[in-house]
Design a protein around this motif. Structure first.
Motif, PDB file in Angstrom:
ATOM      1  N   LEU A  64       5.045   0.604   1.642  1.00  0.00           N
ATOM      2  CA  LEU A  64       5.259   1.730   0.727  1.00  0.00           C
ATOM      3  C   LEU A  64       6.616   2.391   0.954  1.00  0.00           C
ATOM      4  N   ASP A  65       7.135   2.260   2.158  1.00  0.00           N
ATOM      5  CA  ASP A  65       8.463   2.794   2.453  1.00  0.00           C
ATOM      6  C   ASP A  65       9.511   1.769   2.017  1.00  0.00           C
ATOM      7  N   GLN A  66      10.578   2.242   1.372  1.00  0.00           N
ATOM      8  CA  GLN A  66      11.537   1.300   0.767  1.00  0.00           C
ATOM      9  C   GLN A  66      12.184   0.368   1.787  1.00  0.00           C
TER      10      GLN A  66
ATOM     11  N   LEU B 108      -0.832  -8.933   4.356  1.00  0.00           N
ATOM     12  CA  LEU B 108      -1.222  -7.643   3.770  1.00  0.00           C
ATOM     13  C   LEU B 108      -2.186  -6.905   4.698  1.00  0.00           C
ATOM     14  N   TRP B 109      -3.082  -7.656   5.295  1.00  0.00           N
ATOM     15  CA  TRP B 109      -4.019  -7.045   6.239  1.00  0.00           C
ATOM     16  C   TRP B 109      -3.285  -6.603   7.503  1.00  0.00           C
TER      17      TRP B 109
ATOM     18  N   ASN C 251      -1.394  -3.416   6.893  1.00  0.00           N
ATOM     19  CA  ASN C 251      -2.112  -2.252   6.367  1.00  0.00           C
ATOM     20  C   ASN C 251      -1.875  -1.045   7.285  1.00  0.00           C
ATOM     21  N   PRO C 252      -1.469   0.081   6.705  1.00  0.00           N
ATOM     22  CA  PRO C 252      -1.139   1.230   7.561  1.00  0.00           C
ATOM     23  C   PRO C 252      -2.347   1.807   8.296  1.00  0.00           C
ATOM     24  N   ASN C 253      -3.548   1.520   7.808  1.00  0.00           N
ATOM     25  CA  ASN C 253      -4.724   2.121   8.447  1.00  0.00           C
ATOM     26  C   ASN C 253      -5.256   1.299   9.617  1.00  0.00           C
ATOM     27  N   PHE C 254      -5.300  -0.015   9.411  1.00  0.00           N
ATOM     28  CA  PHE C 254      -5.923  -0.818  10.458  1.00  0.00           C
ATOM     29  C   PHE C 254      -5.138  -2.097  10.771  1.00  0.00           C
TER      30      PHE C 254
ATOM     31  N   THR D  82       4.043   3.104   7.029  1.00  0.00           N
ATOM     32  CA  THR D  82       3.546   2.600   5.736  1.00  0.00           C
ATOM     33  C   THR D  82       4.445   1.419   5.369  1.00  0.00           C
TER      34      THR D  82
ATOM     35  N   LEU E  25       3.264 -10.675  -4.412  1.00  0.00           N
ATOM     36  CA  LEU E  25       1.981 -10.305  -3.819  1.00  0.00           C
ATOM     37  C   LEU E  25       2.124  -9.210  -2.764  1.00  0.00           C
ATOM     38  N   LEU E  26       3.244  -9.190  -2.086  1.00  0.00           N
ATOM     39  CA  LEU E  26       3.415  -8.163  -1.043  1.00  0.00           C
ATOM     40  C   LEU E  26       3.737  -6.798  -1.642  1.00  0.00           C
ATOM     41  N   THR E  27       4.699  -6.768  -2.534  1.00  0.00           N
ATOM     42  CA  THR E  27       5.183  -5.456  -3.011  1.00  0.00           C
ATOM     43  C   THR E  27       5.306  -5.357  -4.527  1.00  0.00           C
TER      44      THR E  27
ATOM     45  N   ILE F 281       2.176  -0.203  -5.115  1.00  0.00           N
ATOM     46  CA  ILE F 281       3.105  -0.618  -6.167  1.00  0.00           C
ATOM     47  C   ILE F 281       2.997  -2.111  -6.477  1.00  0.00           C
ATOM     48  N   ALA F 282       2.452  -2.867  -5.517  1.00  0.00           N
ATOM     49  CA  ALA F 282       2.283  -4.305  -5.771  1.00  0.00           C
ATOM     50  C   ALA F 282       1.156  -4.564  -6.766  1.00  0.00           C
TER      51      ALA F 282
ATOM     52  N   THR G 263       6.187   8.552  -0.906  1.00  0.00           N
ATOM     53  CA  THR G 263       6.654   7.964   0.353  1.00  0.00           C
ATOM     54  C   THR G 263       7.934   8.581   0.901  1.00  0.00           C
TER      55      THR G 263
ATOM     56  N   GLN H 157      -4.165   5.472   2.762  1.00  0.00           N
ATOM     57  CA  GLN H 157      -2.804   5.100   2.344  1.00  0.00           C
ATOM     58  C   GLN H 157      -2.528   3.617   2.582  1.00  0.00           C
ATOM     59  N   GLY H 158      -2.004   2.997   1.553  1.00  0.00           N
ATOM     60  CA  GLY H 158      -1.627   1.588   1.667  1.00  0.00           C
ATOM     61  C   GLY H 158      -2.743   0.608   1.366  1.00  0.00           C
TER      62      GLY H 158
ATOM     63  N   PRO I 164      -8.907   7.495  10.922  1.00  0.00           N
ATOM     64  CA  PRO I 164      -8.829   6.388   9.965  1.00  0.00           C
ATOM     65  C   PRO I 164     -10.204   5.835   9.582  1.00  0.00           C
TER      66      PRO I 164
END
Lengths: 316, 444
Positions: free
Chosen positions: A173-175, A145-146, A149-152, A170, A256-258, B217-218, B419, B268-269, B206
């Motif tokens: 978040l993207d399908q 998950l870390w 992460n889209p930010n870092f 992302t 846990l992921l999605t 969503i998780a 998204t 985001q995320g 950031p």
């Protein structure tokens, strides 16, 4: 002589005048296998068969919380068959199973072939490879998950090397990316086991057969497909089934992921059953979904058995 | 929103079920055991509380797992133990995320183990409808309380209240004063547009994010829990009775606002754990969140706590969701009277005041008085005092019993908007169709 037991009584004349044989003592050793099997049979009956029976039973009832259950026949099944969400979940489950099997077993085969060769540090590499398998699911997912992460997340750095990536993806978040990420993590977690098993199978491949093929002019690729692959194919088949079952019942990583999202992109039957029972409290419908899942799992096992028998027949 | 009172277990005969059969068998066994004992000892067996025996009560709550709140409750339990010798309160329960599930599973299996059950606004209704809750009206009457908050109306049946709120949480806009100061923002927003503008000014990705709300969503529970509040700026409701309202103008506007904030200001995320870390690291400037979280931050991020402030909600109605969390007495438990004794102890003005202040809560369930000094010491309180409360049943209609399923449908579609840039109207139309399907399956 009178023999009693098992509800049968017979009378016979003594064969040698007054000489009468003693009644045969029961052979207790004949019961020993059943006795030894009894604990596991009882265990399975109580903890596996009975819950399956209850699940099956609940699929024919409707039970409001705290209220009396009501027989509804096949109404829940009718609802399931008409539920577009159910079919979407089944499709996702099958695609996910297929993807995990291909990636995990494929990568496991590749890793096994590499580790089967002689090189310095091979033992260390083999030990290192088992690390993902040894890690518990939850910390593994938390680390991913870390990383995602889209930010870092560090995965953004790797994605940044691709020329068409301008923004941090992302990942969850993207399908499509979420599905890819879930398959990747599941396969990463499972491939060491497959690799080790394939490695063991590779070591049973007769070296002289490979050598003979090479002497006859076969390239390494040809030797692999003509000699090695046929020998390890029963193992690969078994691993395919194991990987299918592993991915079919996978819950922790996906949850846990999605959580099955986004927009159901990673929602497998296991996630749907959990959501239906323990988030939406629709236990009866969850029972029906459980039955559907059971049938799917059973189908995979039966297909495996059929293929295995066919192979056995061919060998014999 | 209607509560079906006809399912009261005392009023309605039920067919024999496995549960009833077990109950009956248990009762018969108990009777036989009691009769055999009575033959041996003809003395009258008085209730344990009258015999001076210790009664152990199981209080099932998630509070034991919450930093700050757990200490407050342990203090109150200890004080209760010191006040008398007959009743002992034992800790039981699970963390919040597992709590409702476990209670529901116990209910479905036939019996809830606790004597006292802490509830959420949704859970209390489910238990009430299942006939599991004892009336605690006598507690209120004995204490002479006449100012119980109106938020209790929805758990009051035939003049009998079936639970007493011990934690009211209300949504408000928390912000980090240091980040605002650094950005030289001294005027707080008073309209939604100004709020958006300020949030954008505070965003420097950031490294810094002007606003955060759960959107992963998780983590569907917190996603939906917080998203519901976003309807408030436009006076929206998610459903009326059995009619979903997600295509109504206020809800469409709410989702558009959420999308704009997501695009321009959210980290985001970031899941809840990450966002909490970012908030503690002073990377997030604002959150539309419940007041109860301040207590958690006070314990887990003490360096941040002095910077936390709130401002008045920047929409005209000042409407915000208030969620009461009633403590309830298990009507089918063995210790109903003793359980009520504990509730009565908690609700005496002196104890209630102490509980409220130790929990850092800000909305008393009745006019308890004497809180002026306490409120004056909470610099983050102002925004939460200027709120027009609404309750979950008010905005969820009859879907309150299917709140999570409703939420899952909505957040799936909102995630599409976030998204894939799908138009809000289109996504919400799909959600509406799915929710109408759900309406057809509503219980009762």
């Amino acid at each position: 002589m009178q023999v009693q037991g098992m509800g049968v009584t017979t009378r016979a004349e003594p064969l040698f005048g007054s000489l009468e044989f003693a009644p045969r003592r029961p052979n207790w050793t004949a019961f020993l296998p059943y006795l030894l099997a009894l604990p596991i049979v009882v265990y399975e009956a109580v903890f596996i068969v009975y819950p399956i029976f209850l699940g099956l039973r609940s699929s024919f009832y409707q039970q409001p919380l705290g209220g009396a259950e009501r027989w509804v026949g096949f109404a829940n099944y009718g609802r399931m068959l008409g539920d577009a969400g159910f079919w979407a979940v089944m499709r996702t489950t099958l695609v996910y199973m297929l993807a995990v099997v291909v990636v995990a077993v494929g990568f496991g085969l590749f890793a096994a072939l590499v580790l089967n060769r002689q090189f310095r540090g091979r033992t260390f590499a083999r030990g290192l490879m088992t690390v993902p398998w040894a890690f518990p699911d939850v910390p593994t997912v938390l680390i991913f998950l870390w990383m995602l992460n889209p930010n870092f997340g560090v995965m953004n750095v790797f994605a940044g090397f691709l020329p068409w990536i301008e923004q941090n993806p992302t990942w969850l978040l993207d399908q499509r990316l979420a599905f890819f990420s879930v398959v990747l993590v599941t396969a990463w977690k499972g491939f060491p086991f497959y690799s080790l098993v394939i490695l063991a199978a590779l070591q049973s491949v007769p070296a002289d057969l490979v050598e003979a093929a090479r002497v006859d002019g076969a390239s390494p690729r040809q030797a692999f497909f003509a000699v090695t692959l046929p020998v390890i194919s029963p193992t690969l088949l078994l691993l395919t089934v194991l990987a299918s079952i592993y991915s079919f019942k996978q819950f922790t990583i996906i949850w846990l992921l999605t959580g099955g999202g986004p927009v159901g992109a990673t929602e497998t039957i296991a996630i749907r059953i959990y959501n239906t029972a323990f988030r939406f409290y629709d236990f009866s419908y969850a029972g029906v979904l459980g039955v559907a899942g059971f049938i799917l799992a059973l189908s995979v096992a039966l297909i495996f058995l059929a293929i295995q028998r066919r192979q056995e027949r061919e060998v014999s | 929103m209607s509560v079906d009172t006809t399912t009261d277990s005392a009023a309605m005969p039920r067919p024999i079920s496995r549960r009833n059969l077990l109950k009956t068998t248990g009762a018969v066994a108990s009777t036989l055991a009691a009769s055999s004992l009575s033959k041996a000892s003809p003395t009258f067996a008085a209730p344990a509380v009258l015999q001076g025996e210790t009664i152990n009560l199981k209080y099932m709550t998630w509070f034991w797992y919450e930093p700050g709140r757990a200490e407050a409750w342990r203090y109150m339990v200890e004080k209760f133990h010191e006040s008398q010798n007959e009743i002992r309160v034992e800790e039981a329960g699970w963390p919040f995320n597992e709590f409702t599930n476990n209670i529901i599973v116990q209910l479905q299996a036939g019996q809830i183990e606790g004597d006292l059950i802490q509830t959420t606004p949704d859970l209390v209704l489910r238990l009430l409808r299942a006939g599991q809750l004892a009336s605690v009206q006598d507690v209120i009457d004995d204490l002479g309380i006449t100012t119980l908050s109106q938020a209790h109306d929805y758990i009051t049946i035939d003049g009998q209240v079936h639970g007493l709120d011990v934690v009211t949480v209300v949504f408000g806009l928390l912000y980090n004063q240091a980040i605002f100061d650094e950005a030289n923002i001294t005027e707080m927003p008073t309209t939604v547009d100004e709020w958006l503008d300020v949030s954008r000014r505070l965003t420097d990705r950031p490294n810094q994010f002007g606003m955060h709300s759960s959107h992963v969503i998780a983590e569907p529970e917190s996603y939906w829990f917080q998203l519901q509040e976003w309807a408030m700026p436009y006076d929206g409701v998610w459903a009326e009775g059995k009619t979903p309202m997600v295509t109504s103008e206020p809800i469409v506007n709410a989702v558009k606002l959420f999308k704009t904030m997501y695009d321009d200001c959210f980290p985001q995320g970031s899941n809840d754990a990450t966002a909490t870390r970012q908030w503690a690291d002073q990377q997030i400037a604002q959150q539309l969140i419940v007041s109860a979280l301040v207590n958690v931050y006070k314990s887990t991020a003490p360096e941040l706590y002095p910077n936390i402030r709130s401002y008045s909600l920047p929409w005209p109605s000042k409407k915000s969701i208030a969620r009461i969390h009633p403590i309830t007495v298990n009507a089918n438990g063995p210790q109903v009277d003793a359980s009520k004794e504990f509730v009565k102890f908690l609700y005496t003005p002196e104890n209630y005041r102490e509980l409220l202040t130790r929990q850092l809560d800000v909305i008393p369930a009745y006019d308890v008085g004497g809180l002026e000094d306490y409120f004056a010491d909470l610099p983050w309180l102002t925004g939460f005092q200027d709120i027009n409360q609404t309750t979950p049943p008010d905005i969820m209609g009859d879907f309150i019993f299917n709140n999570q399923e409703f939420g899952q449908i909505v957040i799936n579609r909102v995630t599409e908007v976030l998204t894939t840039n799908r138009p809000v109207e289109e996504a919400m139309a799909d959600a509406q169709a799915e929710l109408e399907g759900l309406a057809g399956r509503l219980e009762g």
